[in-house]
Motif scaffolding. Structure first.
Motif, PDB file in Angstrom:
ATOM      1  N   VAL A  76       0.850  -1.190   0.013  1.00 43.03           N
ATOM      2  CA  VAL A  76      -0.178  -0.010  -0.122  1.00 43.03           C
ATOM      3  C   VAL A  76       0.846   1.422   0.028  1.00 43.03           C
ATOM      4  O   VAL A  76       1.938   1.328   0.675  1.00 43.03           O
ATOM      5  N   GLY A  77       0.540   2.065  -0.697  1.00 42.95           N
ATOM      6  CA  GLY A  77       1.388   3.446  -0.895  1.00 42.95           C
ATOM      7  C   GLY A  77       0.644   4.363  -1.693  1.00 42.95           C
ATOM      8  O   GLY A  77      -0.197   4.033  -2.458  1.00 42.95           O
ATOM      9  N   ASN A  78       1.049   5.737  -1.427  1.00 44.08           N
ATOM     10  CA  ASN A  78       0.559   6.778  -2.036  1.00 44.08           C
ATOM     11  C   ASN A  78       1.373   7.274  -3.457  1.00 44.08           C
ATOM     12  O   ASN A  78       2.514   7.219  -3.501  1.00 44.08           O
ATOM     13  N   LEU A  79       0.672   7.752  -4.444  1.00 46.17           N
ATOM     14  CA  LEU A  79       1.278   8.434  -5.587  1.00 46.17           C
ATOM     15  C   LEU A  79       0.365   9.339  -6.283  1.00 46.17           C
ATOM     16  O   LEU A  79      -0.524   9.400  -5.981  1.00 46.17           O
ATOM     17  N   THR A  80       1.005  10.024  -7.271  1.00 45.60           N
ATOM     18  CA  THR A  80       0.057  10.898  -8.070  1.00 45.60           C
ATOM     19  C   THR A  80       0.162  10.485  -9.369  1.00 45.60           C
ATOM     20  O   THR A  80       1.197  10.380  -9.927  1.00 45.60           O
ATOM     21  N   LYS A  85      -4.074  12.457  -7.087  1.00 48.59           N
ATOM     22  CA  LYS A  85      -3.655  11.885  -5.864  1.00 48.59           C
ATOM     23  C   LYS A  85      -4.315  10.568  -5.706  1.00 48.59           C
ATOM     24  O   LYS A  85      -5.602  10.613  -5.409  1.00 48.59           O
ATOM     25  N   VAL A  86      -3.468   9.297  -5.600  1.00 52.53           N
ATOM     26  CA  VAL A  86      -4.242   8.121  -5.406  1.00 52.53           C
ATOM     27  C   VAL A  86      -3.529   7.007  -4.412  1.00 52.53           C
ATOM     28  O   VAL A  86      -2.283   7.620  -3.983  1.00 52.53           O
ATOM     29  N   ARG A  87      -4.151   6.158  -3.772  1.00 53.32           N
ATOM     30  CA  ARG A  87      -3.469   5.217  -2.964  1.00 53.32           C
ATOM     31  C   ARG A  87      -3.484   3.832  -3.700  1.00 53.32           C
ATOM     32  O   ARG A  87      -4.510   3.625  -4.350  1.00 53.32           O
ATOM     33  N   HIS A 102      -5.504  -2.106  -7.214  1.00 44.52           N
ATOM     34  CA  HIS A 102      -6.416  -1.145  -7.783  1.00 44.52           C
ATOM     35  C   HIS A 102      -6.058  -0.017  -7.169  1.00 44.52           C
ATOM     36  O   HIS A 102      -5.097   0.137  -6.135  1.00 44.52           O
ATOM     37  N   LEU A 103      -6.568   1.291  -7.534  1.00 41.56           N
ATOM     38  CA  LEU A 103      -6.258   2.567  -6.906  1.00 41.56           C
ATOM     39  C   LEU A 103      -7.380   2.925  -6.255  1.00 41.56           C
ATOM     40  O   LEU A 103      -8.549   2.634  -6.349  1.00 41.56           O
ATOM     41  N   GLU A 104      -7.341   3.882  -5.323  1.00 45.74           N
ATOM     42  CA  GLU A 104      -8.194   4.725  -4.629  1.00 45.74           C
ATOM     43  C   GLU A 104      -7.914   6.022  -4.558  1.00 45.74           C
ATOM     44  O   GLU A 104      -6.848   6.408  -4.092  1.00 45.74           O
ATOM     45  N   PRO A 105      -8.773   6.997  -5.112  1.00 39.98           N
ATOM     46  CA  PRO A 105      -8.363   8.371  -5.234  1.00 39.98           C
ATOM     47  C   PRO A 105      -8.587   8.891  -3.582  1.00 39.98           C
ATOM     48  O   PRO A 105      -9.197   8.486  -2.806  1.00 39.98           O
ATOM     49  N   VAL A 106      -7.430   9.706  -3.320  1.00 38.58           N
ATOM     50  CA  VAL A 106      -7.331  10.065  -1.988  1.00 38.58           C
ATOM     51  C   VAL A 106      -8.239  11.454  -2.110  1.00 38.58           C
ATOM     52  O   VAL A 106      -7.600  12.303  -2.880  1.00 38.58           O
ATOM     53  N   GLN A 107      -8.887  11.563  -1.129  1.00 40.69           N
ATOM     54  CA  GLN A 107      -9.626  12.727  -0.903  1.00 40.69           C
ATOM     55  C   GLN A 107      -8.663  14.067  -0.073  1.00 40.69           C
ATOM     56  O   GLN A 107      -7.715  13.741   0.636  1.00 40.69           O
ATOM     57  N   GLN A 108      -8.830  15.148  -0.674  1.00 37.70           N
ATOM     58  CA  GLN A 108      -7.976  16.185  -0.285  1.00 37.70           C
ATOM     59  C   GLN A 108      -8.428  17.249   0.613  1.00 37.70           C
ATOM     60  O   GLN A 108      -9.712  17.491   0.215  1.00 37.70           O
TER      61      GLN A 108
END
Length: 108
Positions: A76-80, A85-87, A102-108
């Motif tokens: 698990v990790g974050n990136l753009t 921005k997604v996880r 899969h990816l999960e969009p990260v809410q800002q």
């Protein structure tokens, strides 16, 4: 939302550990130890290779035996990706170095 991000955020997708020059469990372990791995989503046009800075608290390596190349890792990790921005969440089998993710969009 970006089309690619939306596609990779819906359901599970085939992924593989993208390792160079050798695609081995040992090379994956070295990447994990550096805190940065490359994960390739293989079902997009040409594949989508993402560099992921790992979140050590969310990732899980307890089921992995890197010496015997057995078990699984939960990465698990974050990136753009494309300015979004997604996880990235992926489960990789150490024998094949393939799995699902899969990816999960990260809410800002």
């Amino acid at each position: 939302m970006n089309e690619l991000v939306q596609q990779l955020s819906e359901g599970e997708h085939p992924v593989e550990a993208s390792l160079r020059p050798d695609k081995t469990a040992t090379a994956l372990k070295e990447s994990i130890n550096r805190g940065y791995v490359h994960i390739k989503f293989t079902n997009t046009k040409g594949g989508t290779d993402l560099g992921v800075r790992l979140d050590p608290e969310a990732s899980n390596f307890n089921e992995a035996d890197f010496e015997r190349h057995t078990g699984k890792v939960h990465l698990v990790g974050n990136l753009t990706l494309n300015y979004v921005k997604v996880r990235c969440i992926a489960d990789i089998d150490l024998e094949t170095l393939e799995g699902k993710g899969h990816l999960e969009p990260v809410q800002q």
